[in-house]
Design an enzyme around this catalytic site. Structure first.
Site, PDB file in Angstrom:
ATOM      1  N   LEU A  33       0.815  -1.215   0.000  1.00  0.00           N
ATOM      2  CA  LEU A  33       0.000   0.000   0.000  1.00  0.00           C
ATOM      3  C   LEU A  33       0.855   1.274   0.000  1.00  0.00           C
ATOM      4  CD1 LEU A  33      -2.964  -1.002   2.396  1.00  0.00           C
ATOM      5  CD2 LEU A  33      -2.780  -1.290  -0.076  1.00  0.00           C
ATOM      6  N   ASP A  51       5.441  -6.078   1.975  1.00  0.00           N
ATOM      7  CA  ASP A  51       6.251  -5.864   0.777  1.00  0.00           C
ATOM      8  C   ASP A  51       6.765  -7.197   0.258  1.00  0.00           C
ATOM      9  OD1 ASP A  51       9.230  -6.229   1.640  1.00  0.00           O
ATOM     10  OD2 ASP A  51       8.268  -5.067   3.240  1.00  0.00           O
ATOM     11  N   TYR A 138      14.385   3.703 -14.407  1.00  0.00           N
ATOM     12  CA  TYR A 138      13.149   2.902 -14.382  1.00  0.00           C
ATOM     13  C   TYR A 138      13.255   1.764 -15.404  1.00  0.00           C
ATOM     14  CZ  TYR A 138       8.387   1.574 -15.618  1.00  0.00           C
ATOM     15  OH  TYR A 138       7.267   0.858 -15.935  1.00  0.00           O
ATOM     16  N   ARG A 276      11.628  16.706 -20.134  1.00  0.00           N
ATOM     17  CA  ARG A 276      11.701  15.983 -18.860  1.00  0.00           C
ATOM     18  C   ARG A 276      12.852  14.989 -18.985  1.00  0.00           C
ATOM     19  NH1 ARG A 276       6.460  12.518 -17.096  1.00  0.00           N
ATOM     20  NH2 ARG A 276       7.539  10.995 -18.395  1.00  0.00           N
ATOM     21  N   GLY A 278      15.248  11.954 -19.203  1.00  0.00           N
ATOM     22  CA  GLY A 278      15.017  10.516 -19.314  1.00  0.00           C
ATOM     23  C   GLY A 278      13.983  10.123 -20.337  1.00  0.00           C
TER      24      GLY A 278
END
Ligand code: UDP
Length: 327
Positions: A33, A51, A138, A276, A278
């Site tokens: 969460l 987790d 990412y 932005r 990346g």
């Protein structure tokens, strides 16, 4: 099947959990969460709050036929500012999950990978054979898990599928996208239309694209969820397969804003801003492999329909604690 869904309190995981239930699967959701919402977990799923690093073994203790792994951080700018969160939270935690999967003898694994693994592509539309050269942490954190899955398949006999999502949007009925801090384009534009923001900033207008803004391939979350159900049936022991999931049509940021204006009837002021960090200029999928091998057929591929469903979700009256992701 008995299925563990990590990240099932999030936007995409919640929709897939709902579709799995509809198809008669037994679903357990594991989610800490941190970014998800307890009320986004569909009614009928067992829920474990925790987790993946520390609670996967417990979640798999009763056995499972498959793990669908969504739990992750997924914001490009955040990954540029805090790469360690992505190497730890995405790559490290996913490796721990894979260990638990191996220990529990789970035979199937479906992974939420991303178009961000391709970085700046040499050819568009992008096929799965394109070089993996992420331009942001990412994408790199996800590419590492794609590579680990190939080895787990080869060495440990896992049946694994990586689904490389392009830009997911839209809503599945009352299940839609709601992040505490919103960074994604369509929800931001719809916030402007709702009067929650003054304008949308177009991040970069000097890219080598027809109107100078970035081009992306938008896919409806329900179509994306359908691909997961097909992928589950396509997990073959000892094999890792990669599939792109997109519609093969690119829309610039400016075009997306225009479609949102048409759908909402709101003027949506836009201002131009700097690039932005990346962001690749163009990400458009060739999803032929998913069509031929999985039999995947997107049903709501028009951007107008995708935006309309997101708008219906975002403009629904707030109902507080109603199940299924209502706000
Ligand atoms: N974008 C933008 N303004 C915003 C949010 C996003 O111009 O307020 C751009 C962003 O730079 C990218 C595209 O919209 O080129 C899609 O971004 P998003 O964060 O929705 O998805 P991503 O492609 O990063 O996964």
């Amino acid at each position: 099947m008995k299925v563990l869904v990590t990240g099932g309190a999030g936007y995409i995981g919640g929709v897939v959990a709902a579709r799995l239930l509809e198809e008669g699967h037994e679903v357990t959701v594991l989610d800490d969460l941190s970014t998800g919402h307890r009320d986004a977990v569909p009614e009928g799923c067992a829920f474990i709050e925790g987790d993946i690093r520390h609670h996967a073994a417990e979640a798999l203790a009763g056995g499972a036929d498959a793990v669908l792994h969504f739990a992750a951080k997924s914001i490009v700018p955040e990954s540029m500012a805090h790469p360690e969160l992505y190497w730890g939270g995405n790559t490290g935690a996913s490796l721990a999950l894979l260990e638990a999967v191996r220990a529990a003898g789970v035979p199937r694994f479906v992974f939420s990978s991303t178009a961000a693994v391709y970085g700046e592509p040499e050819q568009v539309p992008i096929t799965e054979d394109a070089p993996v050269r992420p331009t942001n942490p990412y994408g790199a954190s996800k590419a590492a898990i794609d590579a680990a899955l190939a080895e787990h398949a080869r060495m440990h006999g896992l049946g694994a599928v990586s689904l490389r999502y392009f830009n997911v949007a839209g809503a599945h009925g009352s299940l839609g996208e709601r992040h505490t801090t919103e960074t994604h384009l369509i929800p931001i534009v719809l916030q402007v239309a709702r009067g929650e923001r003054d304008h949308v900033a177009v991040h970069g207008t000097d890219y080598p694209t027809p109107d100078g803004s970035c081009v992306r391939d938008y896919i409806h979350v329900t179509d994306l969820a359908d691909a997961h159900l097909l992928a589950l049936g396509a997990c073959v022991p000892g094999r890792h397969r990669v599939y792109n999931l997109g519609n093969g049509a690119g829309f610039s940021v400016r075009e997306v804003v225009e479609v949102c204006r048409e759908v909402t009837g709101h003027p949506v002021p836009a201002v131009t801003g700097p690039r932005r960090p990346g962001d690749p200029a163009v990400l458009v999928a060739a999803a032929d492999r998913a069509h031929t091998e999985l039999g995947w057929r997107p049903r709501r591929s028009a951007l107008r329909d995708i935006v309309a469903d997101a708008w219906a979700f975002h403009s629904a009256p707030a109902t507080g604690s109603a199940p299924g992701g209502a706000r």
